[in-house]
Design an enzyme around this catalytic site. Structure first.
Site, PDB file in Angstrom:
ATOM      1  N   TYR A  19      46.155  42.721  89.051  1.00 49.59           N
ATOM      2  CA  TYR A  19      46.224  43.370  90.917  1.00 49.59           C
ATOM      3  C   TYR A  19      46.187  42.181  91.584  1.00 49.59           C
ATOM      4  O   TYR A  19      45.892  42.869  92.956  1.00 49.59           O
ATOM      5  CB  TYR A  19      44.848  44.008  90.458  1.00 49.59           C
ATOM      6  N   ASP A  21      48.011  40.229  92.689  1.00 51.46           N
ATOM      7  CA  ASP A  21      49.315  40.163  94.085  1.00 51.46           C
ATOM      8  C   ASP A  21      49.114  41.113  95.206  1.00 51.46           C
ATOM      9  O   ASP A  21      48.652  41.035  96.299  1.00 51.46           O
ATOM     10  CB  ASP A  21      50.061  39.846  93.248  1.00 51.46           C
ATOM     11  N   TYR A 197      37.839  40.226  82.969  1.00 51.26           N
ATOM     12  CA  TYR A 197      38.570  39.882  81.405  1.00 51.26           C
ATOM     13  C   TYR A 197      37.964  40.018  80.649  1.00 51.26           C
ATOM     14  O   TYR A 197      36.995  39.799  80.401  1.00 51.26           O
ATOM     15  CB  TYR A 197      39.598  38.219  82.315  1.00 51.26           C
ATOM     16  N   GLN A 259      41.505  50.722  96.151  1.00 53.65           N
ATOM     17  CA  GLN A 259      40.393  49.865  97.171  1.00 53.65           C
ATOM     18  C   GLN A 259      39.809  49.772  98.103  1.00 53.65           C
ATOM     19  O   GLN A 259      38.285  49.567  98.098  1.00 53.65           O
ATOM     20  CB  GLN A 259      42.215  48.502  97.657  1.00 53.65           C
ATOM     21  N   ARG A 275      36.473  38.593  89.581  1.00 47.56           N
ATOM     22  CA  ARG A 275      37.500  38.339  88.618  1.00 47.56           C
ATOM     23  C   ARG A 275      37.788  38.242  89.815  1.00 47.56           C
ATOM     24  O   ARG A 275      38.447  38.291  90.640  1.00 47.56           O
ATOM     25  CB  ARG A 275      37.738  39.190  87.432  1.00 47.56           C
ATOM     26  N   GLY A 276      39.551  37.278  89.654  1.00 49.28           N
ATOM     27  CA  GLY A 276      41.091  36.670  89.692  1.00 49.28           C
ATOM     28  C   GLY A 276      40.539  36.476  91.828  1.00 49.28           C
ATOM     29  O   GLY A 276      39.926  35.074  91.986  1.00 49.28           O
ATOM     30  N   GLU A 277      41.469  37.131  92.998  1.00 52.68           N
ATOM     31  CA  GLU A 277      41.102  36.459  94.162  1.00 52.68           C
ATOM     32  C   GLU A 277      40.229  37.834  95.021  1.00 52.68           C
ATOM     33  O   GLU A 277      39.224  37.257  96.141  1.00 52.68           O
ATOM     34  CB  GLU A 277      41.971  36.205  94.409  1.00 52.68           C
ATOM     35  N   ASP A 278      41.486  38.746  94.983  1.00 50.89           N
ATOM     36  CA  ASP A 278      41.019  39.738  95.729  1.00 50.89           C
ATOM     37  C   ASP A 278      39.492  40.233  95.383  1.00 50.89           C
ATOM     38  O   ASP A 278      38.656  40.402  96.656  1.00 50.89           O
ATOM     39  CB  ASP A 278      41.881  41.237  96.098  1.00 50.89           C
ATOM     40  N   SER A 279      38.982  40.791  94.305  1.00 48.22           N
ATOM     41  CA  SER A 279      37.497  40.938  94.393  1.00 48.22           C
ATOM     42  C   SER A 279      36.660  40.171  94.567  1.00 48.22           C
ATOM     43  O   SER A 279      35.725  40.673  94.915  1.00 48.22           O
ATOM     44  CB  SER A 279      37.876  42.149  92.790  1.00 48.22           C
TER      45      SER A 279
HETATM   46  O1  TRH Z   1      42.889  41.531  88.896  1.00 50.74           O
HETATM   47  P1  TRH Z   1      43.444  40.204  89.071  1.00 50.74           P
HETATM   48  O2  TRH Z   1      42.877  39.482  88.005  1.00 50.74           O
HETATM   49  O3  TRH Z   1      44.069  39.603  89.849  1.00 50.74           O
HETATM   50  C1  TRH Z   1      44.531  38.736  90.153  1.00 50.74           C
HETATM   51  C2  TRH Z   1      46.038  38.740  89.520  1.00 50.74           C
HETATM   52  O4  TRH Z   1      46.233  38.683  87.996  1.00 50.74           O
HETATM   53  C3  TRH Z   1      46.838  37.098  89.632  1.00 50.74           C
HETATM   54  O5  TRH Z   1      48.044  36.955  89.535  1.00 50.74           O
HETATM   55  C4  TRH Z   1      46.280  35.868  89.328  1.00 50.74           C
HETATM   56  O6  TRH Z   1      46.909  35.358  90.439  1.00 50.74           O
HETATM   57  C5  TRH Z   1      44.884  36.577  90.924  1.00 50.74           C
HETATM   58  O7  TRH Z   1      44.322  37.876  89.679  1.00 50.74           O
HETATM   59  C6  TRH Z   1      44.119  34.950  91.109  1.00 50.74           C
HETATM   60  O8  TRH Z   1      42.077  39.914  90.163  1.00 50.74           O
HETATM   61  P2  TRH Z   1      41.550  40.472  92.221  1.00 50.74           P
HETATM   62  O9  TRH Z   1      42.422  39.632  92.725  1.00 50.74           O
HETATM   63  O10 TRH Z   1      40.096  40.544  92.079  1.00 50.74           O
HETATM   64  O11 TRH Z   1      42.310  41.741  91.541  1.00 50.74           O
HETATM   65  C7  TRH Z   1      42.091  42.946  91.768  1.00 50.74           C
HETATM   66  C8  TRH Z   1      42.088  44.128  93.009  1.00 50.74           C
HETATM   67  O12 TRH Z   1      41.656  45.442  92.195  1.00 50.74           O
HETATM   68  C9  TRH Z   1      41.417  43.401  94.507  1.00 50.74           C
HETATM   69  O13 TRH Z   1      42.170  44.306  95.577  1.00 50.74           O
HETATM   70  C10 TRH Z   1      40.535  44.956  94.537  1.00 50.74           C
HETATM   71  C11 TRH Z   1      41.163  46.138  92.901  1.00 50.74           C
HETATM   72  N1  TRH Z   1      40.677  47.289  92.489  1.00 50.74           N
HETATM   73  C12 TRH Z   1      39.958  48.715  93.011  1.00 50.74           C
HETATM   74  O14 TRH Z   1      41.198  48.824  93.856  1.00 50.74           O
HETATM   75  N2  TRH Z   1      39.735  49.851  92.205  1.00 50.74           N
HETATM   76  C13 TRH Z   1      39.369  49.127  91.402  1.00 50.74           C
HETATM   77  O15 TRH Z   1      38.210  49.858  90.649  1.00 50.74           O
HETATM   78  C14 TRH Z   1      38.408  47.740  91.451  1.00 50.74           C
HETATM   79  C15 TRH Z   1      37.618  47.324  89.636  1.00 50.74           C
HETATM   80  C16 TRH Z   1      39.260  46.264  91.687  1.00 50.74           C
END
Ligand code: TRH
Length: 381
Positions: A19, A21, A197, A259, A275-279
């Site tokens: 999620y 991207d 993850y 979100q 994890r990832g970037e946004d969270s």
């Molecule tokens: O989901 P991620 O692991 O995303 C990414 C992608 O895999 C991408 O390809 C990779 O390059 C990047 O990581 C580093 O983790 P992230 O970035 O934290 O994204 C999760 C999103 O989900 C974030 O916008 C928050 C949202 N979210 C919700 O909206 N509700 C929820 O309950 C949760 C747990 C998360």
């Protein structure tokens, strides 16, 4: 350009996996519309993933409006559309060739920005804003989010810190929000959110939490870590709403929420695993200590990113507290050593909590990413 005409922005998002991207591009699109008075079209190739973060999105529609943003399904056959003033190619996704032609055909060619992944590595400051020469008359630049002054900064909506602090000072608001997830906070327990993850260190961490003197309450949003939690609990399928108690630890699955509501979960918790970037960024804005499960890259490239961030993040902490957090993050990402690392973190809890707030304030003193993008465009025209 006519001052009364809103600048138009096209953001292109290709969902590689998970999620992040769509999470980043949707957040940016919303903020540009809400705070910068521009018109934004968001092209997305996977509306189903998008729907998870924003359930109002209707995956069957080719085009729809949400929060003032025009959301378009990225079609297999590209239609004829006018190119925007500013084009954001998120995370190196390839723009459709006919769209590129449309960009070049404009009287004033579009500004083309490649929005890169977030990294705390030192080279980012040197590469942020550099041009990427193109064969046609297009102007493309690298735009790097980051933590240092000479980067594009982090996504941060106006007033975020104030809203967060007000919420954290309001136990009723927190109680009411947690109730929407079916959660009642255990009095005196450390409240922890767990978004990660699949992780080989998980069982060791849950073991040490269960054996602790202080109670912990772990909330697990539906996602990839769930299998490990189920295995540890010895439960076939975890149901939302059911609380599982093991020693001092209670575990509960919570729904994957919209979100903006996920922010509230992070704000409620004393400690957030992300994890990832946004969270990862949102947990920093929560002002609470965090644990990052970094997205694994080829040739272990993620490790330098992890170390680079940690080095900056612990600058304001004492060496023992900084080391405790560093060891914990390494253990989480290496799949071993969580028990001892967690105990050390507990010994420095108050200092790490203060450091999290300090870090948040330091980062919030820098311009945010959306503002930096708008400023970049203004300087360019
Ligand atoms: O989901 P991620 O692991 O995303 C990414 C992608 O895999 C991408 O390809 C990779 O390059 C990047 O990581 C580093 O983790 P992230 O970035 O934290 O994204 C999760 C999103 O989900 C974030 O916008 C928050 C949202 N979210 C919700 O909206 N509700 C929820 O309950 C949760 C747990 C998360």
């Amino acid at each position: 350009m006519d001052a009364d005409v809103k600048a138009s922005w096209d953001i292109f998002c290709c969902v590689v996996d998970n999620y992040g991207d769509i999470g980043v591009t949707w957040r940016l699109a919303r903020q540009l519309v809400a705070e910068h008075d521009v018109s934004v079209r968001l092209w997305v190739d996977d509306l189903k993933s998008f729907e998870r973060l924003w359930p109002a999105v209707q995956p069957a529609l080719d085009s729809q409006w949400q929060e003032g943003v025009e959301i378009c399904q990225w079609p297999a056959v590209w239609p004829q559309v006018t190119a925007a003033d500013v084009v954001i190619e998120a995370f190196g996704c390839k723009l459709p060739a006919p769209y590129r032609e449309a960009m070049a055909a404009r009287p004033l060619p579009a500004l083309w920005l490649n929005l890169e992944y977030l990294s705390a590595e030192g080279w980012v400051s040197g590469c942020h804003g550099l041009p990427s020469p193109q064969p046609d008359r297009l102007h493309k630049y690298f735009f790097f989010p980051g933590f240092a002054e000479k980067t594009g900064g982090l996504l941060r909506e106006a007033g975020l810190t104030d809203r967060r602090r007000a919420f954290q000072a309001d136990p009723d608001a927190q109680r009411a929000f947690l109730a929407t997830l079916g959660v009642t906070a255990v009095p005196g327990a450390r409240l922890i959110s767990l978004f990660a993850y699949e992780n080989a260190s998980l069982a060791e961490w849950l073991d040490v939490l269960a054996a602790d003197d202080l109670p912990s309450q772990v909330l697990v949003p539906r996602g990839r870590v769930l299998g490990g939690v189920q295995a540890w609990l010895g439960v076939d399928e975890l149901q939302e709403g059911t609380v599982h108690q093991r020693g001092a630890l209670s575990v509960q699955v919570v729904p994957f929420v919209r979100q903006d509501q996920y922010d509230l979960l992070l704000w409620c918790c004393d400690f957030n695993a992300v994890r990832g970037e946004d969270s990862f960024v949102r947990a920093q804005w929560s002002g609470r200590p965090l644990l990052w499960h970094i997205y694994e890259q080829e040739e272990y490239a993620h490790w330098e990113k992890l170390e680079a961030f940690l080095a900056l993040y612990i600058e304001g902490a004492s060496p023992p507290a900084g080391q405790a957090l560093t060891d914990l993050w390494r253990a989480w990402n290496q799949g071993k050593g969580m028990a001892q690392a967690w105990r050390h973190v507990l010994a420095h809890w108050d200092e790490l909590a203060a450091n999290a707030e300090l870090w948040c304030a330091r980062q919030a003193a820098q311009p945010d990413l959306a503002t930096a993008l708008v400023q970049f465009y203004r300087n360019w025209i």
